[in-house]
Design an enzyme around this catalytic site. Sequence first.
Site, PDB file in Angstrom:
ATOM      1  N   ASP A  21       8.575  -3.039   0.745  1.00  0.00           N
ATOM      2  CA  ASP A  21       7.599  -4.594   0.011  1.00  0.00           C
ATOM      3  C   ASP A  21       7.909  -5.431   1.275  1.00  0.00           C
ATOM      4  OD1 ASP A  21       5.717  -5.512  -1.672  1.00  0.00           O
ATOM      5  OD2 ASP A  21       7.371  -6.151  -2.890  1.00  0.00           O
ATOM      6  N   ASN A  69      -2.558   0.577  -4.482  1.00  0.00           N
ATOM      7  CA  ASN A  69      -3.342  -0.027  -3.326  1.00  0.00           C
ATOM      8  C   ASN A  69      -4.240   0.185  -2.769  1.00  0.00           C
ATOM      9  OD1 ASN A  69      -0.125   0.942  -1.930  1.00  0.00           O
ATOM     10  ND2 ASN A  69      -0.676  -0.851  -2.855  1.00  0.00           N
TER      11      ASN A  69
END
Length: 246
Positions: A21, A69
């Site tokens: 991340d 996503n």
Amino acid sequence: MGFKEQIDVNRLPKHIAIIMDGNGRWAKNQGKMRIFGHEQGVLSVKDIVEGCVDVGIEFLTLYAFSTENWHRPKEEVDALMQILISTINKETETLNKNKVKLNAIGDIESLPQECIDDLNEAMGKTAHNTKCTLTLALSYSAKWEILAATKKIAQSVKENTLQVDQITEELFASKLTTVNIPDPELMIRTSGEHRISNYLLWQMAYTEFYFTDVLWPDFRRKDLFEAIVDYQKRERRFGKISEQLN
């Protein structure tokens, strides 16, 4: 003494899972587009894979692309797919050099066909490697995985090939995409976020979590080694008390 020298090679986690991340924030801090952060994140992947091989980690799973996503801007998703394709093509030789087997979990059929083809080709070319298994979680969702496993079991019960009282934890685990992978002992998340984001929910029932503020493009093997040292300082009791372990 560096973190690598502090690692007890006899107490290594067999499987490390990572949530990579912070690519977008890293790029923003550089005054760049988000995709620049994703491109730089590939360098971290290479270093962490080599770091795992270096100290003897047998399984590494990277959360590369979640089902959520897909909701990102189309141009970013398209760019991520191109990065995935180019990276697979470029790094297959390096994986073989390091004796790393490539694996993938998730709703792979939802990926672009070019990605699927290149992924299958790379997995075939590295299938003989035994030093480390690198699993990419692509178009992956733990809820999707658990639901899919439940449907398989329900279908077997409906067809009378499985009795309800035969449903065990072991049977359920055998229907997951990680059937041939041990549960992770250590999960690392970069960028300072403290959540697991629909990642390996079943498999991480007893996983140790390690959160770091380091953004993924800056995460290197020294950070990996620091996480392993931290993990080795913990007492893993699995419901027991310390006296029972000693």
